[in-house]
Design a protein around this motif. Structure first.
Motif, PDB file in Angstrom:
ATOM      1  N   LEU A  75       0.835  -1.200   0.000  1.00  0.00           N
ATOM      2  CA  LEU A  75       0.000   0.000   0.000  1.00  0.00           C
ATOM      3  C   LEU A  75       0.869   1.248   0.000  1.00  0.00           C
ATOM      4  O   LEU A  75       0.549   2.244  -0.651  1.00  0.00           O
ATOM      5  N   ARG A  76       1.995   1.182   0.695  1.00  0.00           N
ATOM      6  CA  ARG A  76       2.871   2.349   0.804  1.00  0.00           C
ATOM      7  C   ARG A  76       3.576   2.649  -0.526  1.00  0.00           C
ATOM      8  O   ARG A  76       3.692   3.810  -0.917  1.00  0.00           O
TER       9      ARG A  76
ATOM     10  N   ARG B 196      -2.873   4.902  -3.155  1.00  0.00           N
ATOM     11  CA  ARG B 196      -3.633   5.081  -1.910  1.00  0.00           C
ATOM     12  C   ARG B 196      -4.922   5.864  -2.146  1.00  0.00           C
ATOM     13  O   ARG B 196      -5.926   5.628  -1.459  1.00  0.00           O
TER      14      ARG B 196
ATOM     15  N   GLN C 178      -7.449   3.437  -3.459  1.00  0.00           N
ATOM     16  CA  GLN C 178      -7.861   2.543  -2.379  1.00  0.00           C
ATOM     17  C   GLN C 178      -8.870   3.237  -1.463  1.00  0.00           C
ATOM     18  O   GLN C 178      -9.896   2.664  -1.093  1.00  0.00           O
ATOM     19  N   ASN C 179      -8.574   4.475  -1.103  1.00  0.00           N
ATOM     20  CA  ASN C 179      -9.484   5.211  -0.223  1.00  0.00           C
ATOM     21  C   ASN C 179     -10.851   5.430  -0.872  1.00  0.00           C
ATOM     22  O   ASN C 179     -11.884   5.408  -0.199  1.00  0.00           O
TER      23      ASN C 179
ATOM     24  N   GLN D  69       4.851   6.658  -3.702  1.00  0.00           N
ATOM     25  CA  GLN D  69       3.638   6.475  -4.483  1.00  0.00           C
ATOM     26  C   GLN D  69       3.903   6.656  -5.976  1.00  0.00           C
ATOM     27  O   GLN D  69       4.780   7.419  -6.381  1.00  0.00           O
TER      28      GLN D  69
END
Length: 398
Positions: free
Chosen positions: A40-41, A46, A49-50, A204
């Protein structure tokens, strides 16, 4: 091909799995990131995903692949597989990661469906997974070989040599290889991944279309700053980082070029329709058409909020004018100038030559609407090609 026994089981259980696939993928990601937070990092977006977009795209692709196996066993959904594979190689995904995904995906399936997952059901859906995974691995390793890089080793250092503000929220970055070696070739319409280290240490990755000519020694990307919940909100953390923290002289990690929305050199008429920042792949296509002396008709169409929001507007029109037989028409929701259309793109009086190859890029509702108008004009569905920025929610919803 799916074995006959597994095909029967998948066909019988597809409604139940399909109904629960959203819950399955949500639990899958929770399990995966709990065990491997580095994914995820440093790998997954991200923001997506959110927002739940990646979950929807994964659920849709699995369901679509399984449906294809039982309904059209003689064929393979290559459009979907190629699109996923290009995205994977731009991120450096390797075959070693597929067993990890399998482990947590099937743990989620068992947790959600419980006793319905008999050994026979587990075996059948495992076969589906590995048919899809091995097809992707094969395509991905071919794509790595074509770029002459080792699987997963797509990154190279590039130096920002210039920044140009295109609009209030769009900036073009000019990049040259930091090692001084020649820039790799790319095909008009392709993108690169850019990896940045954010203040919290995460690395990212985001994809940006290449906007210049494929033969240019300088690569250009135009980045639209995404306004999330806050100035540096999760939905726009990389775009805001590039806008605010990447001056000239910064060295960025940039992938080899990938992407399956590629201009075909067929000599056929071409129609390029875009909206918003979706104009970016169209710029490299226009550059290529101009450089190669394309003589068939080219129709350039774009929709945006206003002329001030239309990134690369002058280049968009100027490149069309360099072609032997081209027209350019723009639509704006506000402040339309004389000769421009007002409101949404309307193709009622736009002539479309037989055999036209169509390329679409922009928000999904825009592309759906334009595609419907083109099909009504007699354009073949097979001749309409598109690019979705982010998870492909069009394929996921079909």
């Amino acid at each position: 091909m799916l074995s006959a026994k597994s095909a029967e089981t998948v066909r019988a259980t597809l409604p139940a799995v399909g109904a629960a696939i959203g819950d399955i993928t949500e639990l899958f990601y929770a399990k995966l990131f709990a065990a491997h937070p580095e994914l995820l990092r440093d790998l997954f977006n991200r923001g997506n995903q959110n927002a739940g977009l990646q979950k929807q795209a994964l659920a849709g692709s699995i369901a679509a692949f399984a449906t294809h196996l039982v309904e059209r066993p003689e064929a393979r959904p290559d459009v979907m597989l190629n699109r996923i594979a290009h995205k994977h190689v731009s991120l450096g995904v390797t075959r070693e990661q597929y067993p990890v995904v399998h482990q947590y995906l099937f743990e989620a399936i068992v947790d959600i469906l419980g006793e319905a997952v008999t050994p026979e059901v587990a075996e059948a859906w495992t076969e589906v997974y590995w048919l899809m995974a091995n097809a992707l691995i094969t395509i991905e390793e071919r794509l790595y070989a074509e770029q002459q890089v080792l699987a997963g080793d797509v990154w190279r250092s590039w130096t920002v040599t210039d920044r140009v503000a295109e609009t209030a929220d769009c900036t073009t970055f000019h990049l040259t290889p930091a090692d001084g070696a020649p820039a790799p070739d790319f095909k008009p319409g392709q993108y690169v991944s850019v990896q940045v280290e954010l203040p919290d240490g995460a690395r990212q990755i985001r994809q940006y279309s290449l906007t210049g000519a494929p033969a240019s020694p300088v690569r250009t990307i135009t980045v639209k700053r995404i306004h999330g919940p806050s100035a540096l909100g999760p939905d726009g953390e990389v775009s805001n980082h590039l806008h605010h923290r990447v001056p000239v002289g910064t060295v960025l990690r940039v992938s080899a070029p990938y992407g399956d929305l590629v201009l075909q050199d067929t000599g056929a008429p071409v129609l390029l329709a875009s909206a918003g920042i979706g104009c970016t792949p169209m710029l490299s296509m226009l550059e290529h058409l101009a450089e190669t002396g394309h003589t068939a008709p080219v129709t350039v169409l774009h929709a945006d909020r206003s002329p001030a929001d239309h990134a690369l507007r002058a280049d968009h029109r100027a490149l069309a004018l360099k072609l032997a037989d081209a027209t350019a028409r723009f639509w704006y929701e506000a402040d339309a100038e004389p000769g421009d259309g007002e409101g949404r793109m309307d193709l009622t009086d736009v002539p479309v030559e037989p055999g036209t190859q169509v390329y679409l890029c922009g928000p999904l509702p825009f592309m759906r609407g334009v595609r419907e108008q083109l099909l009504a004009k007699g354009v073949r569905a097979a001749d309409v090609h598109y690019e979705v920025f982010g998870p492909d929610m069009w394929l996921a919803s079909e």
